[in-house]
Design a protein around this motif. Structure first.
Motif, PDB file in Angstrom:
ATOM      1  N   THR A   1      37.167  -2.783 -21.344  1.00  0.00           N
ATOM      2  CA  THR A   1      37.229  -2.517 -20.110  1.00  0.00           C
ATOM      3  C   THR A   1      38.748  -2.439 -19.621  1.00  0.00           C
ATOM      4  O   THR A   1      39.513  -3.451 -19.782  1.00  0.00           O
ATOM      5  N   ASP A   2      39.249  -1.384 -19.001  1.00  0.00           N
ATOM      6  CA  ASP A   2      40.588  -1.278 -18.487  1.00  0.00           C
ATOM      7  C   ASP A   2      40.304  -1.070 -16.983  1.00  0.00           C
ATOM      8  O   ASP A   2      39.373  -0.507 -16.688  1.00  0.00           O
ATOM      9  N   ARG A   3      41.147  -1.998 -16.291  1.00  0.00           N
ATOM     10  CA  ARG A   3      40.809  -1.858 -14.827  1.00  0.00           C
ATOM     11  C   ARG A   3      42.139  -1.886 -14.035  1.00  0.00           C
ATOM     12  O   ARG A   3      43.181  -2.720 -14.352  1.00  0.00           O
ATOM     13  N   VAL A   4      42.501  -0.975 -12.978  1.00  0.00           N
ATOM     14  CA  VAL A   4      43.662  -1.098 -12.385  1.00  0.00           C
ATOM     15  C   VAL A   4      43.226  -0.905 -11.048  1.00  0.00           C
ATOM     16  O   VAL A   4      42.416  -0.076 -10.466  1.00  0.00           O
ATOM     17  N   SER A   5      44.011  -1.646 -10.113  1.00  0.00           N
ATOM     18  CA  SER A   5      43.831  -1.300  -8.465  1.00  0.00           C
ATOM     19  C   SER A   5      44.887  -0.986  -7.702  1.00  0.00           C
ATOM     20  O   SER A   5      46.017  -1.469  -8.277  1.00  0.00           O
ATOM     21  N   ARG A   6      44.894  -0.544  -6.575  1.00  0.00           N
ATOM     22  CA  ARG A   6      45.947  -0.202  -5.711  1.00  0.00           C
ATOM     23  C   ARG A   6      45.185  -0.156  -4.425  1.00  0.00           C
ATOM     24  O   ARG A   6      44.332   0.493  -4.032  1.00  0.00           O
ATOM     25  N   LEU A   7      46.227  -0.673  -3.394  1.00  0.00           N
ATOM     26  CA  LEU A   7      45.822  -0.366  -1.840  1.00  0.00           C
ATOM     27  C   LEU A   7      46.449   0.688  -1.346  1.00  0.00           C
ATOM     28  O   LEU A   7      47.952   1.029  -1.699  1.00  0.00           O
ATOM     29  N   ILE A   8      46.057   1.726  -0.911  1.00  0.00           N
ATOM     30  CA  ILE A   8      46.392   2.975  -0.511  1.00  0.00           C
ATOM     31  C   ILE A   8      46.187   3.185   1.129  1.00  0.00           C
ATOM     32  O   ILE A   8      45.405   2.679   1.636  1.00  0.00           O
ATOM     33  N   ALA A   9      47.473   3.457   1.762  1.00  0.00           N
ATOM     34  CA  ALA A   9      47.457   3.385   3.341  1.00  0.00           C
ATOM     35  C   ALA A   9      46.875   4.887   3.789  1.00  0.00           C
ATOM     36  O   ALA A   9      47.475   5.540   4.391  1.00  0.00           O
TER      37      ALA A   9
ATOM     38  N   GLN B   1      45.372  -0.070 -24.708  1.00  0.00           N
ATOM     39  CA  GLN B   1      45.220  -0.628 -23.405  1.00  0.00           C
ATOM     40  C   GLN B   1      46.326  -0.797 -22.469  1.00  0.00           C
ATOM     41  O   GLN B   1      46.140  -0.246 -21.213  1.00  0.00           O
ATOM     42  N   ALA B   2      47.321  -1.264 -22.907  1.00  0.00           N
ATOM     43  CA  ALA B   2      48.221  -1.161 -21.931  1.00  0.00           C
ATOM     44  C   ALA B   2      48.995   0.143 -21.430  1.00  0.00           C
ATOM     45  O   ALA B   2      49.380   0.307 -20.439  1.00  0.00           O
ATOM     46  N   ASP B   3      49.083   1.027 -22.456  1.00  0.00           N
ATOM     47  CA  ASP B   3      49.259   2.431 -22.250  1.00  0.00           C
ATOM     48  C   ASP B   3      48.281   3.036 -21.222  1.00  0.00           C
ATOM     49  O   ASP B   3      48.644   3.641 -20.291  1.00  0.00           O
ATOM     50  N   HIS B   4      47.360   2.885 -21.525  1.00  0.00           N
ATOM     51  CA  HIS B   4      46.108   3.338 -20.575  1.00  0.00           C
ATOM     52  C   HIS B   4      46.332   2.839 -19.214  1.00  0.00           C
ATOM     53  O   HIS B   4      46.223   3.726 -18.038  1.00  0.00           O
ATOM     54  N   GLU B   5      46.377   1.526 -18.912  1.00  0.00           N
ATOM     55  CA  GLU B   5      46.464   0.839 -17.635  1.00  0.00           C
ATOM     56  C   GLU B   5      47.558   1.273 -16.820  1.00  0.00           C
ATOM     57  O   GLU B   5      47.845   1.631 -15.949  1.00  0.00           O
ATOM     58  N   ALA B   6      48.877   1.619 -17.750  1.00  0.00           N
ATOM     59  CA  ALA B   6      50.120   2.075 -17.032  1.00  0.00           C
ATOM     60  C   ALA B   6      49.715   3.362 -16.602  1.00  0.00           C
ATOM     61  O   ALA B   6      50.449   3.979 -15.525  1.00  0.00           O
ATOM     62  N   GLY B   7      49.292   4.361 -17.509  1.00  0.00           N
ATOM     63  CA  GLY B   7      48.760   5.802 -16.910  1.00  0.00           C
ATOM     64  C   GLY B   7      47.911   5.727 -15.670  1.00  0.00           C
ATOM     65  O   GLY B   7      48.170   6.515 -14.986  1.00  0.00           O
ATOM     66  N   ILE B   8      46.812   4.967 -15.735  1.00  0.00           N
ATOM     67  CA  ILE B   8      46.267   4.789 -14.524  1.00  0.00           C
ATOM     68  C   ILE B   8      46.886   4.548 -13.246  1.00  0.00           C
ATOM     69  O   ILE B   8      46.910   5.027 -12.345  1.00  0.00           O
ATOM     70  N   ALA B   9      47.760   3.351 -13.496  1.00  0.00           N
ATOM     71  CA  ALA B   9      48.652   2.738 -12.406  1.00  0.00           C
ATOM     72  C   ALA B   9      49.606   3.939 -11.973  1.00  0.00           C
ATOM     73  O   ALA B   9      49.802   4.279 -10.904  1.00  0.00           O
ATOM     74  N   SER B  10      50.008   4.778 -12.825  1.00  0.00           N
ATOM     75  CA  SER B  10      50.963   5.998 -12.592  1.00  0.00           C
ATOM     76  C   SER B  10      50.190   6.843 -11.611  1.00  0.00           C
ATOM     77  O   SER B  10      50.673   7.562 -10.554  1.00  0.00           O
ATOM     78  N   SER B  11      48.886   7.335 -12.288  1.00  0.00           N
ATOM     79  CA  SER B  11      47.996   8.202 -11.210  1.00  0.00           C
ATOM     80  C   SER B  11      47.870   7.896  -9.938  1.00  0.00           C
ATOM     81  O   SER B  11      47.799   8.413  -8.961  1.00  0.00           O
ATOM     82  N   LEU B  12      47.424   6.400  -9.654  1.00  0.00           N
ATOM     83  CA  LEU B  12      47.079   5.888  -8.557  1.00  0.00           C
ATOM     84  C   LEU B  12      48.512   5.745  -7.596  1.00  0.00           C
ATOM     85  O   LEU B  12      48.480   6.108  -6.453  1.00  0.00           O
ATOM     86  N   ALA B  13      49.663   5.605  -8.395  1.00  0.00           N
ATOM     87  CA  ALA B  13      50.739   5.732  -7.411  1.00  0.00           C
ATOM     88  C   ALA B  13      50.958   7.278  -6.792  1.00  0.00           C
ATOM     89  O   ALA B  13      51.484   7.278  -5.829  1.00  0.00           O
ATOM     90  N   HIS B  14      50.661   8.157  -7.605  1.00  0.00           N
ATOM     91  CA  HIS B  14      50.753   9.546  -7.148  1.00  0.00           C
ATOM     92  C   HIS B  14      49.732   9.923  -6.209  1.00  0.00           C
ATOM     93  O   HIS B  14      49.923  10.866  -5.362  1.00  0.00           O
ATOM     94  N   LEU B  15      48.412   9.330  -6.226  1.00  0.00           N
ATOM     95  CA  LEU B  15      47.640   9.380  -5.418  1.00  0.00           C
ATOM     96  C   LEU B  15      47.960   8.985  -4.245  1.00  0.00           C
ATOM     97  O   LEU B  15      47.829   9.507  -3.044  1.00  0.00           O
ATOM     98  N   ALA B  16      48.394   7.797  -3.965  1.00  0.00           N
ATOM     99  CA  ALA B  16      48.922   7.066  -2.879  1.00  0.00           C
ATOM    100  C   ALA B  16      49.939   7.897  -2.095  1.00  0.00           C
ATOM    101  O   ALA B  16      49.815   8.130  -1.024  1.00  0.00           O
ATOM    102  N   ALA B  17      50.984   8.478  -2.811  1.00  0.00           N
ATOM    103  CA  ALA B  17      51.996   9.179  -2.211  1.00  0.00           C
ATOM    104  C   ALA B  17      51.496  10.328  -1.659  1.00  0.00           C
ATOM    105  O   ALA B  17      51.694  11.170  -0.817  1.00  0.00           O
ATOM    106  N   TYR B  18      50.484  11.110  -2.490  1.00  0.00           N
ATOM    107  CA  TYR B  18      49.941  12.262  -2.071  1.00  0.00           C
ATOM    108  C   TYR B  18      49.087  12.085  -0.900  1.00  0.00           C
ATOM    109  O   TYR B  18      49.294  13.026   0.264  1.00  0.00           O
ATOM    110  N   VAL B  19      48.126  11.175  -0.553  1.00  0.00           N
ATOM    111  CA  VAL B  19      47.283  11.097   0.687  1.00  0.00           C
ATOM    112  C   VAL B  19      48.129  10.299   1.813  1.00  0.00           C
ATOM    113  O   VAL B  19      47.941  10.747   2.772  1.00  0.00           O
ATOM    114  N   GLU B  20      49.404   9.453   1.113  1.00  0.00           N
ATOM    115  CA  GLU B  20      50.023   8.750   2.784  1.00  0.00           C
ATOM    116  C   GLU B  20      50.810   9.910   3.255  1.00  0.00           C
ATOM    117  O   GLU B  20      51.195   9.835   4.522  1.00  0.00           O
TER     118      GLU B  20
END
Length: 155
Positions: free
Chosen positions: A4-12, A133-152
């Motif tokens: 299981t790979d899991r990544v979280s981020r708070l988005i404003a 796993q490390a590459d996948h979690e980094a990729g998910i984190a990158s996508s979440l950072a882009h999602l945050a920038a997009y919606v914020e």
């Protein structure tokens, strides 16, 4: 044992705004590809039982990192469950000749409203063994950072 790979981020932004960006074709093309890729959606059907086909292209394919071709990853994504504005469950399958990338990966996007925005947790199960796993979690984190920038930026 299933990894299981899991990544979280708070988005404003509100859960509704984040949910909207998960189900908007142009939004997904803008924010979903990780830092080293661009994306194009070829087929789009945003409903349970529907899905999309995305072609991800490496900006620098040196070393032939692609799963589908030396420069691309093609993924078929099905929408399993959509609960507005709190949950998106997808099943993703890469087009690849290498069995290390075969199989169906489930991506669960949980959106939890907080006093400061939305906690987005992405949980991936059934990850093909060829995806580190490390590459996948980094990729998910990158996508979440882009999602945050997009919606914020939109709110």
């Amino acid at each position: 044992m299933t990894r299981t790979d899991r990544v979280s981020r708070l988005i404003a932004a509100s859960p509704a705004a984040v949910y909207g960006a998960l189900l908007d074709r142009a939004a997904l093309e803008a924010w979903l590809p990780p830092d080293d890729m661009s994306g194009r959606i070829e087929r789009w059907d945003p409903r349970p039982g529907g899905g999309f086909r995305m072609v991800l292209t490496y900006l620098d394919p040196t070393g032939s990192p692609g799963k589908t071709s030396e420069a691309t990853d093609v993924v078929e994504v099905g929408f399993v469950d959509l609960v507005e504005p709190e949950l998106v469950v997808q099943q993703a399958e890469f087009e690849a000749d290498d069995p290390a990338y075969a199989g169906t990966m489930t991506m669960t996007w949980n959106l939890t409203g907080t006093g400061h925005g939305t906690e987005v947790t992405v949980t991936a199960t059934g990850v093909p063994p060829g995806i580190g796993q490390a590459d996948h979690e980094a990729g998910i984190a990158s996508s979440l950072a882009h999602l945050a920038a997009y919606v914020e930026a939109a709110h």
